[in-house]
Design a protein around this motif. Structure first.
Motif, PDB file in Angstrom:
ATOM      1  N   GLY A   1     -15.405 -38.757  19.761  1.00 42.89           N
ATOM      2  CA  GLY A   1     -14.386 -39.361  20.612  1.00 42.89           C
ATOM      3  C   GLY A   1     -13.400 -38.385  21.217  1.00 42.89           C
ATOM      4  O   GLY A   1     -12.994 -38.546  22.374  1.00 42.89           O
TER       5      GLY A   1
ATOM      6  N   PHE B   1     -11.495 -45.385  30.262  1.00 37.56           N
ATOM      7  CA  PHE B   1     -10.897 -44.346  29.414  1.00 37.56           C
ATOM      8  C   PHE B   1      -9.722 -44.924  28.630  1.00 37.56           C
ATOM      9  O   PHE B   1      -9.576 -44.673  27.425  1.00 37.56           O
TER      10      PHE B   1
ATOM     11  N   GLY C   1     -10.847 -46.932  25.683  1.00 42.39           N
ATOM     12  CA  GLY C   1     -11.215 -46.072  24.558  1.00 42.39           C
ATOM     13  C   GLY C   1      -9.997 -45.554  23.812  1.00 42.39           C
ATOM     14  O   GLY C   1      -9.966 -45.539  22.572  1.00 42.39           O
TER      15      GLY C   1
ATOM     16  N   PHE D   1      -8.456 -48.388  21.849  1.00 41.10           N
ATOM     17  CA  PHE D   1      -9.217 -48.625  20.617  1.00 41.10           C
ATOM     18  C   PHE D   1      -8.821 -47.614  19.555  1.00 41.10           C
ATOM     19  O   PHE D   1      -8.590 -47.971  18.393  1.00 41.10           O
TER      20      PHE D   1
END
Length: 199
Positions: free
Chosen positions: A79, A104, A107, A110
């Protein structure tokens, strides 16, 4: 009327993404090595085990340390490459489409949510503070703030102009926001674990 985009080349954000990505990747790599060590030497201690409270071993060997069926550090190894690549691309003059920034951002969101969950598990369930995990917390929190504020101020996330102005102002206060967040985590950990008294 379509939202007018601004700050299309956020140089400071690009630099931060590269720095944060590199730091996060190093932390994930260190945790991966510690996990290998513990697997090869059952019953041994990790090199980052400093006390009953400040340690990596309990976190790495817990269920929370392998939420998706494999060690969490592997998420970091893969990641954290994304922020480094995006940061380098921004500095090289790349212009990304709205869908790319939103993907993006998803992500990064998250990662932020996962880190908040891991912080709560570490403090309230495991009763430990993992040094390398905390390095990950230190870079994930401001990265989420920075990307979120950039997308709001730039118009990539369409919001009213007053909210864009607020986001632009808060961007200048990003270090303070990060320090306040760290202080809250440290205070909660102190009240729950008395980590200062174990050093």
């Amino acid at each position: 009327m379509p939202t007018r985009l601004t700050h299309t080349r956020p140089t400071a954000l690009g630099v931060w993404l590269m720095i944060a990505g590199a730091i996060g990747w190093v932390a994930a790599f260190a945790l991966t090595l510690e996990k290998f060590h513990l697997l090869q030497n059952p019953g041994s201690s990790a090199s980052c085990d400093f006390s009953v409270v400040v340690q990596c071993g309990a976190n790495l060997t817990s269920d929370q340390g392998s939420v998706f069926g494999f060690p969490n550090p592997l998420l970091g190894l893969t990641g954290w490459v994304a922020p480094m690549v995006v940061g380098a691309a921004v500095l090289a003059g790349a212009r990304f489409s709205r869908w790319f920034w939103l993907l993006f951002w998803a992500g990064i969101a998250f990662a932020f949510g996962f880190v908040l969950w891991l912080i709560s598990q570490s403090i309230f369930v495991l009763g430990t503070l993992c040094p390398w995990c905390m390095v990950t917390w230190v870079v994930t929190i401001p990265t989420f703030y920075a990307v979120s504020l950039h997308l709001l101020r730039s118009g990539i996330v369409p919001v009213p102009q007053p909210l864009r102005d607020v986001a632009g102002t808060l961007m200048g206060w990003l270090p303070v926001l990060a320090v306040v967040s760290y202080a809250i985590v440290a205070l909660v950990a102190q009240l729950r674990l008395d980590w200062i008294g174990t050093l």
